[in-house]
Design a protein around this motif. Structure first.
Motif, PDB file in Angstrom:
ATOM      1  N   ASP A 124       6.818  13.416  39.436  1.00 28.80           N
ATOM      2  CA  ASP A 124       5.422  13.417  40.676  1.00 28.80           C
ATOM      3  C   ASP A 124       4.748  14.586  39.694  1.00 28.80           C
ATOM      4  O   ASP A 124       3.374  14.297  39.780  1.00 28.80           O
ATOM      5  N   LYS A 125       5.361  15.512  39.593  1.00 30.39           N
ATOM      6  CA  LYS A 125       4.302  16.481  39.049  1.00 30.39           C
ATOM      7  C   LYS A 125       4.430  16.888  37.608  1.00 30.39           C
ATOM      8  O   LYS A 125       5.590  17.078  37.452  1.00 30.39           O
ATOM      9  N   GLY A 126       3.551  17.379  37.056  1.00 30.57           N
ATOM     10  CA  GLY A 126       4.099  17.525  35.538  1.00 30.57           C
ATOM     11  C   GLY A 126       4.469  19.000  35.342  1.00 30.57           C
ATOM     12  O   GLY A 126       3.885  19.767  36.246  1.00 30.57           O
ATOM     13  N   ASP A 127       5.159  19.196  34.022  1.00 28.79           N
ATOM     14  CA  ASP A 127       6.338  19.631  34.223  1.00 28.79           C
ATOM     15  C   ASP A 127       5.669  20.795  33.119  1.00 28.79           C
ATOM     16  O   ASP A 127       5.067  20.995  32.495  1.00 28.79           O
ATOM     17  N   ALA A 177       0.490  15.140  34.581  1.00 30.14           N
ATOM     18  CA  ALA A 177       1.746  14.428  35.791  1.00 30.14           C
ATOM     19  C   ALA A 177       1.065  12.739  35.339  1.00 30.14           C
ATOM     20  O   ALA A 177      -0.090  12.197  35.301  1.00 30.14           O
ATOM     21  N   VAL A 178       2.186  11.621  34.328  1.00 33.46           N
ATOM     22  CA  VAL A 178       1.689  10.303  33.895  1.00 33.46           C
ATOM     23  C   VAL A 178       1.481   9.271  35.509  1.00 33.46           C
ATOM     24  O   VAL A 178       2.892   9.451  35.896  1.00 33.46           O
ATOM     25  N   THR A 195      12.712  14.298  40.235  1.00 35.50           N
ATOM     26  CA  THR A 195      11.515  12.861  40.887  1.00 35.50           C
ATOM     27  C   THR A 195      10.430  12.638  40.559  1.00 35.50           C
ATOM     28  O   THR A 195       9.548  13.317  40.404  1.00 35.50           O
ATOM     29  N   GLY A 196      10.275  11.321  40.451  1.00 35.64           N
ATOM     30  CA  GLY A 196       9.911  10.504  40.564  1.00 35.64           C
ATOM     31  C   GLY A 196       9.299   9.121  40.552  1.00 35.64           C
ATOM     32  O   GLY A 196      10.853   8.574  40.793  1.00 35.64           O
ATOM     33  N   ALA A 197       8.556   8.136  39.607  1.00 31.42           N
ATOM     34  CA  ALA A 197       8.675   6.940  39.741  1.00 31.42           C
ATOM     35  C   ALA A 197       9.240   6.288  38.717  1.00 31.42           C
ATOM     36  O   ALA A 197       9.202   6.879  37.227  1.00 31.42           O
ATOM     37  N   ARG A 242       7.835  13.782  31.221  1.00 33.23           N
ATOM     38  CA  ARG A 242       7.659  15.227  32.036  1.00 33.23           C
ATOM     39  C   ARG A 242       6.536  15.353  32.326  1.00 33.23           C
ATOM     40  O   ARG A 242       5.611  16.645  33.321  1.00 33.23           O
ATOM     41  N   GLY A 243       5.466  14.970  31.196  1.00 33.34           N
ATOM     42  CA  GLY A 243       3.856  14.908  31.832  1.00 33.34           C
ATOM     43  C   GLY A 243       2.870  14.481  30.388  1.00 33.34           C
ATOM     44  O   GLY A 243       3.484  14.146  29.214  1.00 33.34           O
ATOM     45  N   TRP A 244       1.399  14.767  30.571  1.00 35.05           N
ATOM     46  CA  TRP A 244       0.763  14.293  28.711  1.00 35.05           C
ATOM     47  C   TRP A 244       0.029  15.625  28.751  1.00 35.05           C
ATOM     48  O   TRP A 244      -0.228  16.658  29.465  1.00 35.05           O
ATOM     49  N   LEU A 245       0.196  15.937  27.396  1.00 39.02           N
ATOM     50  CA  LEU A 245      -0.571  16.709  26.747  1.00 39.02           C
ATOM     51  C   LEU A 245      -1.944  16.281  25.989  1.00 39.02           C
ATOM     52  O   LEU A 245      -1.206  14.772  25.965  1.00 39.02           O
TER      53      LEU A 245
END
Length: 267
Positions: free
Chosen positions: A188-191, A196-197, A139-141, A116-119
């Motif tokens: 695609d977009k960080g949650d 986003a990774v 939706t994502g890669a 879902r994302g990076w911190l």
């Protein structure tokens, strides 16, 4: 003067040289072709990731199993979020941080790992935003399962509860109570405000250590071929010098003394 080349001893030397040189050239050329293949794979994979980020998303089932052709393609899946894990020691834009990985339980009965994302900073469950509740469509890669130790993926074990070093079905099977897809996606977009990774190229398609090892082996084989030629000429020269000395009636000791007097440097 050169009749000695037809003696059994020199026949053996000549046969070795005639076999060694083409073998070295062949092996060097093969290693070079492998390096060039990796360069081409890297270029193709990079172009595919860029193209995949712009194309319309397709249902997850249509892109499985993940291979070089489908890695990086945009996929979509629907389900409900379940277990959440952290993936520590992941770099992004030159900073160390961690991924927030949440399992999406789909209608097929399997769970899809979703980054879902990076911190930034050290992995801390208190920093990770909770996943949305209810049914969601992500939706994502699409990405292939990671291999510990490759492409910067941590291979260490003994992580705290709720953390995993690699994003793969093999690494997660003992951590979550779901059947798993042998794949994962990065949104695609960080949650929830996370970064986003970006999608990564498939394994063995980058200019990594293995690629430059191929290039190094190429140089080694070509150098060895040149060394074989050099040694053959050196042996030939020594043999000719020995024959000239013999024609002059010089013994090996006398010949050495004569050369020392003529050239004190010994060259």
């Amino acid at each position: 003067m050169y009749r000695f080349l037809l003696t059994p001893r020199w026949w053996g030397i000549n046969v070795f040289v005639l076999l060694a040189i083409p073998i070295c050239i062949f092996l060097g050329s093969w290693q070079l072709s492998r390096f060039e293949g990796r360069v081409q794979d890297h270029r193709t994979a990079t172009e595919q990731v860029e193209a995949g980020s712009k194309e319309a998303a397709r249902p997850l089932a249509e892109l499985l199993p993940v291979d070089k052709a489908t890695s990086g393609r945009r996929a979509t899946a629907t389900g409900r979020y379940g277990e959440q894990l952290l993936v520590p020691d992941r770099d992004l834009d030159g900073k160390r941080g961690f991924y927030v990985l949440t399992l999406l339980r789909t209608g097929s009965g399997k769970a899809l790992p979703v980054v879902r994302g990076w911190l930034p900073g050290s992995a801390d469950a208190a920093k990770a935003p909770a996943a949305p509740t209810g049914e969601v469509t992500v939706t994502g890669a699409l990405q292939a399962s990671e291999t510990p130790g490759d492409n910067g993926v941590n291979a260490q074990g003994g992580l705290p509860r709720g953390q995993t070093a690699a994003i793969s079905a093999a690494s997660l099977v003992n951590l979550v109570p779901y059947r798993l897809y042998d794949a994962w996606i990065t949104l695609d977009k960080g949650d929830s405000g996370m970064t986003a990774v970006p999608a990564a190229a498939p394994d063995n398609t980058g200019l990594d250590l293995k690629a430059f090892q191929n290039l190094g082996y190429t140089g080694e084989w070509f150098v060895f071929a040149g060394f074989v030629v050099f040694m053959w000429f050196r042996l030939l020269r020594r043999e000719l010098e020995f024959l000239r000395d013999a024609e002059l009636g010089l013994t090996p000791d006398e010949a050495g003394e004569s050369r020392s007097v003529a050239d004190p440097s010994g060259v």
